[in-house]
Design an enzyme around this catalytic site. Sequence first.
Site, PDB file in Angstrom:
ATOM      1  N   ASP A  13       0.864  -1.179   0.000  1.00  0.00           N
ATOM      2  CA  ASP A  13       0.000   0.000   0.000  1.00  0.00           C
ATOM      3  C   ASP A  13       0.903   1.233   0.000  1.00  0.00           C
ATOM      4  OD1 ASP A  13       0.797  -0.865   2.476  1.00  0.00           O
ATOM      5  OD2 ASP A  13      -1.231  -1.231   3.204  1.00  0.00           O
ATOM      6  N   GLU A  23      -6.048   3.116   3.686  1.00  0.00           N
ATOM      7  CA  GLU A  23      -6.588   3.551   4.978  1.00  0.00           C
ATOM      8  C   GLU A  23      -8.065   3.933   4.891  1.00  0.00           C
ATOM      9  OE1 GLU A  23      -5.224   3.076   7.668  1.00  0.00           O
ATOM     10  OE2 GLU A  23      -3.073   2.980   7.314  1.00  0.00           O
TER      11      GLU A  23
HETATM   12 ZN    ZN Z   1      -3.659   1.550   8.847  1.00  0.00          ZN
HETATM   13 ZN    ZN Z   2      -1.925  -0.289   7.048  1.00  0.00          ZN
END
Ligand code: ZN
Ligand code: ZN
Length: 429
Positions: free
Chosen positions: A99, A160
Amino acid sequence: MKRLAILLLMALPLAAQSLDQRITAILPGLLDTYRTLHANPELSTQEAKTSALVGQRLRELGYDVTTPFGKYPDPALTCYGVVAILKNGNGPTLLVRTDLDALPVTEQTGLPYASTNAGVMHACGHDVHMTTLLGAAKLIADLKSQWHGTVMLIGQPAEEVVKGAQGMLAGGLYERFGKPDFAIALHDWAGLESGRVGYRPAQFMAATDSVNLTIRGVGGHGAAPQSTKDPVVLAAQTILALQTIASREHSPLDPVVVTVGRLEGGTKRNIIPDDVRLYLTIRTFKPEVRQRVLDSVQRIPKGLALAAGVPDDRAPVYEHLDAESVAATYNDPALTDRFQKAIGRELGADKVVLIDPAMVSEDFGLFGMSGQIPTALLALGAADPAKLASNTQPGLHSSKFAPYVPETVLRTGIRAVVAGVLDLLGARH
Ligand SMILES: [Zn+2]
Ligand SMILES: [Zn+2]
């Protein structure tokens, strides 16, 4: 001494080098990258520079890179996904994900390379994931003789806010680049000491549902409650009654969380308002439990409003926020077992441990397309053992979170990912 060790290493025939030795040679450069990423965090959906950096580094390693990639429902937002493909003959396709995004947190670690972007911090360790992926990408490219198939590296934005995986899939990830045969990822873990990897087959992380409830009544003077239907009292009853979903309607062996994190209503002490808003987060593991809990969250407020004599046209309003909800992260048991065993052979079986499921959520599981593609997300230990023992280890999302000895965490993560790739795409299989 250090220089001598590196010289000796370089004298070894390349093929005989262990993963650990290969990492030693690239670690100084990776640490620079890690500090750069940590110092320059970007919020979810704003990962322009981060995705460009990751894309550029992967391109330099010989990957075929596409960025920005993906599509959000809101056309004003750019989906800064990175897709990096390395083809190496016939064989399966393996997706490996990092990510990219950071959090709205003001860093308080005191690190020399702390965030320079005020109010934004890599407090979830996505900088660790990116650096791990870049290190693994280098070794995967160098070790082409030991695997065959296609490696699909993914830089996923907006984890997130659980938007990014969906954004990349909606942008046609699998239509354009092919559907992988399996997908793996690591997430750093503050509950596990650095140097270790944790795994949890089947239910690993919870589903999140975001729900808004508007408790409506009939407002009036605070001194004349008899001529009103007070939504503040009703909201208070509702909050307490919602707690019985987990405690009375479900098995204590099956975790459910119903939290009212925000409560909003009224303007003045002597005015009974017309409505009160409740903002809920709900966590469950199993799809059938998820649906039952959501049904209860609709049923209970309605029943309480009826009991309070609220007119039908002022019944509570239930709103489910699809864009802020995500299914549970389910680790395919066979793939999880294979991945953890490959890591165990690389790190030593004692470094790989079974961990508990967590009530936090992730959108990595969406890459599995509801079970069509096996997925496995493993935990990369990032905690200081002494702080873990004294219960003072800052958790993920804390302003004080930092991986304990980044070198160790990165080295462990890279060895784990490369061991997984070589096993899943290895000549042996
Ligand atoms: Zn997180
Ligand atoms: Zn994370």
